[in-house]
Design a protein around this motif. Sequence first.
Motif, PDB file in Angstrom:
ATOM      1  N   LEU A 296       0.698 -25.184  35.241  1.00  0.00           N
ATOM      2  CA  LEU A 296       0.827 -23.778  35.610  1.00  0.00           C
ATOM      3  C   LEU A 296      -0.503 -23.080  35.397  1.00  0.00           C
ATOM      4  O   LEU A 296      -1.320 -23.487  34.564  1.00  0.00           O
ATOM      5  N   VAL A 297      -0.699 -22.019  36.156  1.00  0.00           N
ATOM      6  CA  VAL A 297      -1.842 -21.127  35.963  1.00  0.00           C
ATOM      7  C   VAL A 297      -1.269 -19.737  35.732  1.00  0.00           C
ATOM      8  O   VAL A 297      -0.460 -19.250  36.530  1.00  0.00           O
ATOM      9  N   THR A 298      -1.637 -19.098  34.630  1.00  0.00           N
ATOM     10  CA  THR A 298      -1.110 -17.770  34.325  1.00  0.00           C
ATOM     11  C   THR A 298      -2.242 -16.779  34.131  1.00  0.00           C
ATOM     12  O   THR A 298      -3.346 -17.137  33.714  1.00  0.00           O
TER      13      THR A 298
ATOM     14  N   VAL B 160      11.474 -21.025  34.115  1.00  0.00           N
ATOM     15  CA  VAL B 160      10.038 -20.753  34.050  1.00  0.00           C
ATOM     16  C   VAL B 160       9.558 -20.787  32.599  1.00  0.00           C
ATOM     17  O   VAL B 160       8.490 -21.338  32.289  1.00  0.00           O
ATOM     18  N   ARG B 161      10.351 -20.235  31.698  1.00  0.00           N
ATOM     19  CA  ARG B 161       9.964 -20.240  30.287  1.00  0.00           C
ATOM     20  C   ARG B 161       9.863 -21.666  29.756  1.00  0.00           C
ATOM     21  O   ARG B 161       8.981 -21.979  28.950  1.00  0.00           O
ATOM     22  N   ASN B 162      10.763 -22.531  30.198  1.00  0.00           N
ATOM     23  CA  ASN B 162      10.689 -23.929  29.780  1.00  0.00           C
ATOM     24  C   ASN B 162       9.432 -24.602  30.319  1.00  0.00           C
ATOM     25  O   ASN B 162       8.785 -25.403  29.616  1.00  0.00           O
ATOM     26  N   MET B 163       9.079 -24.293  31.554  1.00  0.00           N
ATOM     27  CA  MET B 163       7.862 -24.871  32.113  1.00  0.00           C
ATOM     28  C   MET B 163       6.630 -24.387  31.358  1.00  0.00           C
ATOM     29  O   MET B 163       5.691 -25.152  31.111  1.00  0.00           O
ATOM     30  N   LEU B 164       6.618 -23.097  30.992  1.00  0.00           N
ATOM     31  CA  LEU B 164       5.500 -22.560  30.232  1.00  0.00           C
ATOM     32  C   LEU B 164       5.359 -23.257  28.887  1.00  0.00           C
ATOM     33  O   LEU B 164       4.248 -23.388  28.350  1.00  0.00           O
ATOM     34  N   ALA B 165       6.485 -23.705  28.347  1.00  0.00           N
ATOM     35  CA  ALA B 165       6.453 -24.403  27.060  1.00  0.00           C
ATOM     36  C   ALA B 165       6.132 -25.882  27.208  1.00  0.00           C
ATOM     37  O   ALA B 165       5.505 -26.485  26.322  1.00  0.00           O
TER      38      ALA B 165
ATOM     39  N   TRP C 247      13.324  -7.780  33.945  1.00  0.00           N
ATOM     40  CA  TRP C 247      14.106  -8.576  34.887  1.00  0.00           C
ATOM     41  C   TRP C 247      13.242  -9.510  35.718  1.00  0.00           C
ATOM     42  O   TRP C 247      13.717 -10.107  36.679  1.00  0.00           O
ATOM     43  N   SER C 248      11.990  -9.636  35.351  1.00  0.00           N
ATOM     44  CA  SER C 248      11.078 -10.498  36.096  1.00  0.00           C
ATOM     45  C   SER C 248      11.554 -11.943  36.107  1.00  0.00           C
ATOM     46  O   SER C 248      12.092 -12.461  35.123  1.00  0.00           O
ATOM     47  N   GLN C 249      11.320 -12.629  37.237  1.00  0.00           N
ATOM     48  CA  GLN C 249      11.639 -14.053  37.320  1.00  0.00           C
ATOM     49  C   GLN C 249      10.795 -14.888  36.362  1.00  0.00           C
ATOM     50  O   GLN C 249      11.159 -16.031  36.046  1.00  0.00           O
ATOM     51  N   ALA C 250       9.688 -14.325  35.885  1.00  0.00           N
ATOM     52  CA  ALA C 250       8.882 -15.045  34.908  1.00  0.00           C
ATOM     53  C   ALA C 250       9.625 -15.208  33.584  1.00  0.00           C
ATOM     54  O   ALA C 250       9.249 -16.047  32.755  1.00  0.00           O
ATOM     55  N   ARG C 251      10.683 -14.435  33.388  1.00  0.00           N
ATOM     56  CA  ARG C 251      11.499 -14.558  32.178  1.00  0.00           C
ATOM     57  C   ARG C 251      12.666 -15.534  32.362  1.00  0.00           C
ATOM     58  O   ARG C 251      13.439 -15.753  31.427  1.00  0.00           O
ATOM     59  N   HIS C 252      12.810 -16.082  33.543  1.00  0.00           N
ATOM     60  CA  HIS C 252      13.911 -17.019  33.794  1.00  0.00           C
ATOM     61  C   HIS C 252      13.751 -18.238  32.882  1.00  0.00           C
ATOM     62  O   HIS C 252      12.630 -18.726  32.664  1.00  0.00           O
TER      63      HIS C 252
ATOM     64  N   GLN D 287       4.198 -20.980  50.743  1.00  0.00           N
ATOM     65  CA  GLN D 287       4.439 -19.797  51.577  1.00  0.00           C
ATOM     66  C   GLN D 287       3.278 -18.829  51.435  1.00  0.00           C
ATOM     67  O   GLN D 287       2.837 -18.515  50.325  1.00  0.00           O
ATOM     68  N   GLU D 288       2.775 -18.329  52.545  1.00  0.00           N
ATOM     69  CA  GLU D 288       1.635 -17.417  52.512  1.00  0.00           C
ATOM     70  C   GLU D 288       2.017 -16.085  51.878  1.00  0.00           C
ATOM     71  O   GLU D 288       3.179 -15.675  51.865  1.00  0.00           O
ATOM     72  N   GLY D 289       0.997 -15.401  51.378  1.00  0.00           N
ATOM     73  CA  GLY D 289       1.203 -14.078  50.804  1.00  0.00           C
ATOM     74  C   GLY D 289       1.699 -14.141  49.366  1.00  0.00           C
ATOM     75  O   GLY D 289       1.735 -15.193  48.734  1.00  0.00           O
ATOM     76  N   TRP D 290       2.087 -12.950  48.861  1.00  0.00           N
ATOM     77  CA  TRP D 290       2.618 -12.843  47.507  1.00  0.00           C
ATOM     78  C   TRP D 290       4.135 -12.784  47.600  1.00  0.00           C
ATOM     79  O   TRP D 290       4.694 -11.943  48.293  1.00  0.00           O
ATOM     80  N   ASN D 291       4.800 -13.686  46.888  1.00  0.00           N
ATOM     81  CA  ASN D 291       6.251 -13.805  46.973  1.00  0.00           C
ATOM     82  C   ASN D 291       6.826 -14.124  45.592  1.00  0.00           C
ATOM     83  O   ASN D 291       6.104 -14.546  44.676  1.00  0.00           O
ATOM     84  N   PRO D 292       8.156 -13.948  45.430  1.00  0.00           N
ATOM     85  CA  PRO D 292       8.791 -14.321  44.165  1.00  0.00           C
ATOM     86  C   PRO D 292       8.596 -15.805  43.872  1.00  0.00           C
ATOM     87  O   PRO D 292       8.437 -16.622  44.782  1.00  0.00           O
ATOM     88  N   LEU D 293       8.618 -16.147  42.603  1.00  0.00           N
ATOM     89  CA  LEU D 293       8.515 -17.548  42.222  1.00  0.00           C
ATOM     90  C   LEU D 293       9.620 -18.360  42.897  1.00  0.00           C
ATOM     91  O   LEU D 293      10.766 -17.906  42.981  1.00  0.00           O
ATOM     92  N   PRO D 294       9.317 -19.555  43.380  1.00  0.00           N
ATOM     93  CA  PRO D 294      10.297 -20.368  44.127  1.00  0.00           C
ATOM     94  C   PRO D 294      11.283 -21.077  43.186  1.00  0.00           C
ATOM     95  O   PRO D 294      11.249 -22.302  43.013  1.00  0.00           O
ATOM     96  N   LEU D 295      12.195 -20.301  42.592  1.00  0.00           N
ATOM     97  CA  LEU D 295      13.082 -20.848  41.565  1.00  0.00           C
ATOM     98  C   LEU D 295      13.954 -21.986  42.089  1.00  0.00           C
ATOM     99  O   LEU D 295      14.161 -22.985  41.394  1.00  0.00           O
ATOM    100  N   GLU D 296      14.494 -21.821  43.306  1.00  0.00           N
ATOM    101  CA  GLU D 296      15.369 -22.868  43.836  1.00  0.00           C
ATOM    102  C   GLU D 296      14.626 -24.198  43.968  1.00  0.00           C
ATOM    103  O   GLU D 296      15.163 -25.264  43.645  1.00  0.00           O
TER     104      GLU D 296
END
Length: 268
Positions: A194-196, A217-222, A209-214, A175-184
């Motif tokens: 990942l790139v952080t 996402v935390r599991n993917m970062l690990a 409350w950021s989605q980056a704390r979901h 999706q173009e632009g800046w948007n929330p992480l596509p959690l679904e």
Amino acid sequence: MATQAGAKAPLRVVSLDFCADQFVVKLADRADILAVSPDATRDFSFMRREAKGLRQVRPDAETILALKPDVVIRSYGGGPQMGPFLERAGIKVHQIGWGEDFAAVRKNVREAAVALGQPARGEAIVAEFDRRLAHLKPAAQVSALYVTPGGVTTGPGSLVDRMMGQAGLVNFQTQEGWNPLPLERLVTERPAMLVTAFFTAQSPHQDYWSQARHPLVRNMLADLPVARLDGGATACSGWFMVDAMEAMAATGRSIQTKAEALPTEVRP
């Protein structure tokens, strides 16, 4: 005191925001820098180490006028009226541009270098930027998702997306632009890496409350390979973004190397 024949006349320089700081600290003679912004040494400032020891001032008109600079470099510092105000006061103002491609990087460096009386220094930086781009070894189309602490990502058309493409990555975000992480989507699909950026203690936008704390996402970062970028390397359309591209490409290539080492029957 008169300047010796052939010597460059001193140029009194002030920068008003952290984007301007990068160009001033890199291009100007240190002795010419009257002041930089309070963000010059923050961890999202690429030139933060070089900026240590320089005077820092807030971008308010009274302070800037009292310093009596020859030139003020700004991107957004002081708000939209600051530039015209300073110019009416007889102070030269150079506006750092923004852009979504590498041509903007070259333009920003060259124009800032001229404004600071250092055109040759600017050309040298552009030449090194282009040399490193030409020698960049991209990954082979590795899927990657860009993640910020604020829980947003960016898709096609952005400068970060172009950087990922140059590094040989395929942006997982479509999706173009800046948007929330596509959690679904991440429930059923995952990128290869990942790139952080900006994931440090002092960085802005650390929303609880950021989605980056979901947990997803935390599991993917690990679990996934992560190209952990210096946050400053992705900002301000500067020459330093080549550092980020090299880091992304290196992580992508490491995934390929591991995959090639696996027996054929278990390769992804």
